[in-house]
Design a protein around this motif. Structure first.
Motif, short mmCIF file in Angstrom:
data_model
loop_
_atom_site.label_atom_id
_atom_site.label_comp_id
_atom_site.label_asym_id
_atom_site.label_seq_id
_atom_site.Cartn_x
_atom_site.Cartn_y
_atom_site.Cartn_z
N THR A 547 -17.36 1.58 0.58
CA THR A 547 -16.12 2.20 0.29
C THR A 547 -16.18 3.81 0.54
OG1 THR A 547 -15.76 0.58 -1.46
CG2 THR A 547 -14.82 2.61 -1.93
N THR A 553 -11.65 3.21 1.02
CA THR A 553 -11.03 1.69 0.80
C THR A 553 -12.14 0.65 0.56
OG1 THR A 553 -9.35 2.32 2.29
CG2 THR A 553 -9.75 0.03 1.70
N PRO A 579 -8.18 -5.42 1.81
CA PRO A 579 -8.24 -4.27 0.95
C PRO A 579 -8.18 -4.57 -0.43
CG PRO A 579 -6.77 -3.91 2.60
CD PRO A 579 -6.97 -5.16 2.54
N ASN A 581 -8.79 -1.69 -3.33
CA ASN A 581 -8.30 -0.82 -3.97
C ASN A 581 -8.66 0.51 -2.87
OD1 ASN A 581 -10.89 -1.26 -5.94
ND2 ASN A 581 -10.58 1.00 -5.57
N THR A 582 -8.16 1.76 -3.15
CA THR A 582 -8.51 2.73 -2.52
C THR A 582 -8.63 4.16 -3.33
OG1 THR A 582 -7.04 1.96 -0.54
CG2 THR A 582 -7.54 4.46 -0.63
N THR A 584 -8.30 7.65 -4.49
CA THR A 584 -7.27 8.75 -4.35
C THR A 584 -7.69 10.11 -3.93
OG1 THR A 584 -7.04 8.94 -6.73
CG2 THR A 584 -5.73 7.22 -5.64
N GLN A 586 -9.55 12.24 -1.98
CA GLN A 586 -10.10 12.34 -0.78
C GLN A 586 -11.15 13.48 -0.46
OE1 GLN A 586 -10.10 10.28 2.36
NE2 GLN A 586 -9.36 8.85 0.50
#
Length: 694
Positions: A547, A553, A579, A581-582, A584, A586
Motif C-alpha cells: 500500500t 491503494t 482495490p 481502500n485508498t 487520502t 498523499q
C-alpha cells in the motif's frame, strides 16, 4: 301359394299379444340407437383426446420426471481435473492417469451367480484383501463373520438353542447378532483364502452408490485392462475406468498452498450433493484445490448401462479448467533457499540456536499478485518444509516491532498532531511508575518525520502516541490520557487502512489476522506505536508495504490470476485486480516513502545503499516470550527478539514488495548488536531479483 310381399302392412293380428299388435317404426328406432352410439363414441373419443392432451402437454414434465426416476441412472465418471501453472506457465500441479477395474450392477444376476463371478474376478485379477492396508482394502472381523454365516448357511442354526431361536426368530438383526456372537476365531480360520478373496470382491460389487460404479481394484496394469476388454462377455458388469492422481512439482515446496484432493468430508456432504456431486466423488479438500473446486472439477462424463455389455458413453463431459497462479516458481525457489541459508547461518551463533523458522512474502504492489510465499521451518532432523499456511493464519502472527513506524508517522501527520519538519529530541523518557523508555541507541538527537524513520526513533513514536491521546509528557510525572480506549481505536483504524489487523481478502479458503494486545491500559499506547502490542503475520505486512509502495491503494492479494480452458489455454475467467481502500493524504504518504528510502541510503538499513534498483525499507525487532523444546521435553522459556523487515523497489516505480518475519531470531540479551536476519535475507533476494535488470 302366392308369396306375401314383406313390405305389405300386416293387418291381421289375431292370436298376438297386445304389444305386437302395435305398429313398429323400425327406421325411427334404428336412427335413435345409431345417434346414441355415435354420441357415445364422440364422448369417449373426447375423453381420450383430453386425457392424451393432459398427459402429453399439461403434465408432460411430471410424467417425464416419473419416467426418468424409473430408469436406470447413467453411470457418471469424473473427468480429468484442471491443472495449475505458475505465472510463466511452468507446470506446478498435473494429473497422472490411474486405471481401475469397476463393476456396475447387472439386474439378472442372482447372489449365487454374483459370488461365482466374484470368485472368477478375484482369481483372474489377483484381488485379495490386505489386512495391513487401509480399511477399504481389508476384511474386518465382522466381515469375516458374515462370510462364515453365508458359507455355513445350513449349519448356522446349530449355533443357537431352540429356546434362543424362538426368542429372536422374528427379529432378523437380533438373530444375526446372536449368531455372530457364537462364531469363534477358530471357526473364522476355516475360511479359505480363496473364499475370503471372493467375498471381498462380492462385498465391493454390492456396495454400489447410485449413478457410480463400484471400484473393485485400483492401479491395474495395462495387461490386466487388455485381458478384461478382450473377455468382457465373461465378466458381465465389469469394465475399467481411467482416473487421475495429482502430481505436484518438487521444484518448490508449495504443497500446503496447492492443497489436496480427497473424499467429501461428512460436514461438507450436503453442500456438495446440492451442487450435483456424488458421494463417491473426489473434491478439493483444502488450499487452492478447495478454493477453486468449481473450476478445477470439470463436468462428469455419462455412460448408459447395458446389462452384460461395456457401458456406452452418452456424454463426454468436460475437462476441468486450469489455473494460472501469480507465483513465479524461480523466485519461489530462491526465497525458500535463501531463508534456509540464513536460518542455518544465524544458528551457528550459540546464542541464536532457537532460530528455526522464517516467513517471507513477495508481491507485485501494483496488482496484488503473490510472487513468492514461504514459511520455512526447521525440523528436528535438520530438514525443512514450507508451512505456507503460517503466513495466512494466526499460527504465524507475531509482534513485529519498528516496521509499523511508517504507519504511525502517517497517522500523526494526517491527524495534524505534528508537522513533517517539526523536530523532537530523542532522549530518555522518565514516566512515573514506569521503566525508563529509550530508543534502540543513545545520541540520536533531534528528529523529524523522515529522520525518525531513518534512525528508527522510539522516542518520536512515543511522543506521537502521547499527542494522539491528548496527553502531555512531563519528565518524572504521571502520564494521563484523555480517553485511552478511543486512542487505541483510532490507531487501529489507521493501521487497518494499510492492512494491519485486517483480513487481506486473499483468494484462499482460510485467512486469520493477528491478535490484539491483551489490555487497553493507557501506557500500552506507547508500545503500540512502535509495534510492540498487536501482532501480525507476514501477509498483513506485505499488504501494508504494498500500500505504501503503490501510492496508497490497498489491494486484495491474489494467488490465481486467470482460469484457463484446458485445451486451448484461452482465458475463461480473469481474477481482477481488486482495490479495497485508498489512503487520502498523499503528502503524508510521500513523507513516509522518503523516510523509508533515506533509511536505506543512509546505511541504517539492510537494503544495499548503492544498489541500482533503489530500494526503500524498514527493519524491526520485537520482544516476546518463546518456549524452546530443543534442550528439554518440558521446554525452556526464553525472552527473545523477532526480526522483521519490509521493503520495496525500485523506489520511483515499484515492481516488488517484500515482507519478512523471523520469529525468535535471537535472545533478547543479545541486544541491538546482532544483525537482522530478515533484513539480510530480503537484501539477498532483491539483489538476485534485479541482477539481470540493471
Amino acid at each position: 301359394m302366392q308369396r306375401r310381399n314383406t313390405k305389405d302392412k300386416v293387418n291381421d293380428y289375431s292370436g298376438s299379444s297386445e304389444h305386437l299388435k302395435k305398429d313398429i317404426n323400425l327406421n325411427k328406432i334404428i336412427n335413435i340407437r345409431l345417434k346414441l352410439f355415435i354420441a357415445l363414441l364422440v364422448v369417449v373419443a373426447g375423453v381420450l383426446v383430453w386425457r392424451l392432451y393432459t398427459i402429453q402437454i399439461i403434465e408432460a414434465d411430471h410424467y417425464q420426471t416419473l419416467y426418468e426416476q424409473n430408469q436406470t441412472p447413467p453411470i457418471r465418471r469424473q473427468t480429468m481435473r484442471g491443472e495449475m501453472y505458475d505465472r510463466n506457465m511452468e507446470s506446478l500441479v498435473t494429473n497422472t492417469p490411474k486405471m481401475s477395474i469397476t463393476y456396475s450392477p447387472v439386474g439378472s444376476l442372482k447372489e449365487k451367480e454374483q459370488l461365482e463371478l466374484a470368485m472368477k474376478v478375484s482369481e483372474h485379477f489377483d484381488i485379495k484383501p490386505n489386512q495391513e492396508g487401509s480399511a477399504k482394502e481389508k476384511l474386518s472381523n465382522d466381515d469375516l463373520k458374515v462370510i462364515w454365516l453365508r458359507i455355513n448357511d445350513k449349519e448356522k442354526r446349530n449355533l443357537v438353542s431352540d429356546e434362543e431361536y424362538k426368542q429372536v426368530s422374528n427379529n432378523t438383526s437380533e438373530y444375526e447378532k446372536l449368531l455372530k456372537s457364537r462364531i469363534t476365531d477358530e471357526m473364522l480360520d476355516e475360511i479359505t483364502e480363496d473364499q475370503r478373496a471372493a467375498y471381498f470382491v462380492l462385498f465391493k460389487m454390492q456396495n454400489i452408490l447410485l449413478g457410480a460404479p463400484a471400484v473393485i481394484k485400483e492401479g491395474v496394469s495395462i495387461e490386466e485392462v487388455t485381458y478384461l476388454t478382450e473377455h468382457l462377455g465373461e465378466f458381465p458388469g465389469f469394465d475399467y475406468i481411467v482416473e487421475y492422481d495429482r502430481e505436484v512439482t518438487n521444484e518448490v515446496d508449495l504443497q500446503y498452498l496447492f492443497g489436496s484432493v480427497g473424499d467429501i468430508r461428512a460436514e461438507k456432504l450436503d453442500y456438495f450433493l446440492g451442487m450435483g456431486y456424488k458421494t463417491s466423488d473426489k473434491v478439493g479438500s483444502f488450499g487452492l484445490e478447495y478454493q477453486y473446486e468449481s473450476f478445477l472439477s470439470g463436468i462428469d462424463s455419462k455412460y448408459e448401462v447395458n446389462a452384460g455389455n461395456k457401458p456406452n458413453k452418452i456424454d463426454s463431459g468436460q475437462k476441468g479448467y486450469d489455473l494460472k497462479l501469480s507465483i513465479d516458481v524461480e523466485l519461489q525457489k530462491l526465497v525458500e533457499e535463501t531463508l534456509i541459508s540464513h536460518i542455518e547461518k544465524v544458528r551457528q551463533n550459540p546464542k541464536r540456536y532457537m532460530s528455526k523458522e522464517a516467513h517471507m512474502v513477495i508481491s507485485d504492489p501494483n496488482t496484488g499478485d503473490i510472487l513468492a510465499i514461504a514459511a520455512m521451518k526447521r525440523k528436528d532432523d535438520g530438514t525443512y518444509y514450507n508451512d505456507v499456511q503460517s503466513v495466512l493464519l494466526s499460527t504465524g502472527v507475531y509482534p513485529v516491532g519498528s516496521v509499523v513506524k511508517p504507519a504511525t508517522v502517517y497517522m500523526s501527520l494526517d491527524q495534524g498532531v505534528i508537522g513533517e519538519y517539526d523536530k523532537i529530541l530523542d532522549e530518555p523518557m522518565y514516566i512515573q511508575s514506569s521503566p525508563v523508555r529509550t530508543s534502540w541507541r543513545s545520541g540520536i538527537g533531534y528528529v523529524d518525520a523522515r529522520s525518525a524513520l531513518q534512525y528508527s526513533s522510539n522516542i518520536y513514536m512515543y511522543q506521537m502516541a502521547i499527542k494522539l491521546g491528548g496527553a502531555k509528557y512531563i519528565p518524572n510525572g504521571p502520564l494521563r490520557f484523555e480517553n485511552a480506549d478511543e486512542t487505541f481505536k483510532l490507531m487501529r483504524q489507521y493501521y487497518s487502512q494499510f492492512g494491519l489487523g485486517n483480513i487481506t481478502g486473499i483468494d484462499y479458503p482460510r485467512e486469520e489476522v493477528g491478535d490484539k494486545g491483551p489490555t487497553n491500559e493507557s501506557g500500552k499506547l506507547l508500545d503500540f506505536a512502535i509495534g510492540q502490542f498487536d501482532s501480525y503475520n507476514a501477509l498483513e505486512l506485505n499488504q501494508y508495504v504494498s500500500t505504501i509502495a503503490n501510492g496508497g491503494t490497498r489491494l486484495k492479494p491474489r494467488l490465481v490470476t486467470e482460469v484457463l480452458e484446458h485445451d486451448t489455454k484461452n482465458t475463461y475467467y480473469e481474477n481482477e485486480i481488486t482495490p479495497i481502500n485508498t489512503l487520502t493524504n498523499q503528502h503524508a504518504l510521500k513523507v513516509i516513502q522518503e523516510g523509508m528510502r533515506i533509511y536505506i541510503t543512509s546505511g541504517q538499513g539492510y537494503g544495499r545503499p548503492n544498489a541500482p534498483f533503489n530500494p526503500a525499507g524498514k527493519s524491526g525487532t520485537a520482544q516476546m516470550y518463546h518456549t524452546d523444546y530443543s534442550k528439554s521435553e518440558k521446554g525452556e522459556t526464553l525472552y527473545v527478539r523477532n526480526s522483521t523487515y519490509i521493503a520495496y523497489a525500485p523506489f520511483e516505480s515499484p515492481e516488488i514488495a517484500v515482507s519478512c518475519i523471523a520469529p525468535a531470531a535471537m535472545l533478547d540479551s543479545e541486544g541491538q548488536g546482532v544483525s537482522n536476519m530478515c533484513g539480510n535475507a530480503t537484501a539477498d533476494v532483491m539483489e538476485h531479483y534485479f541482477k539481470d535488470k540493471y
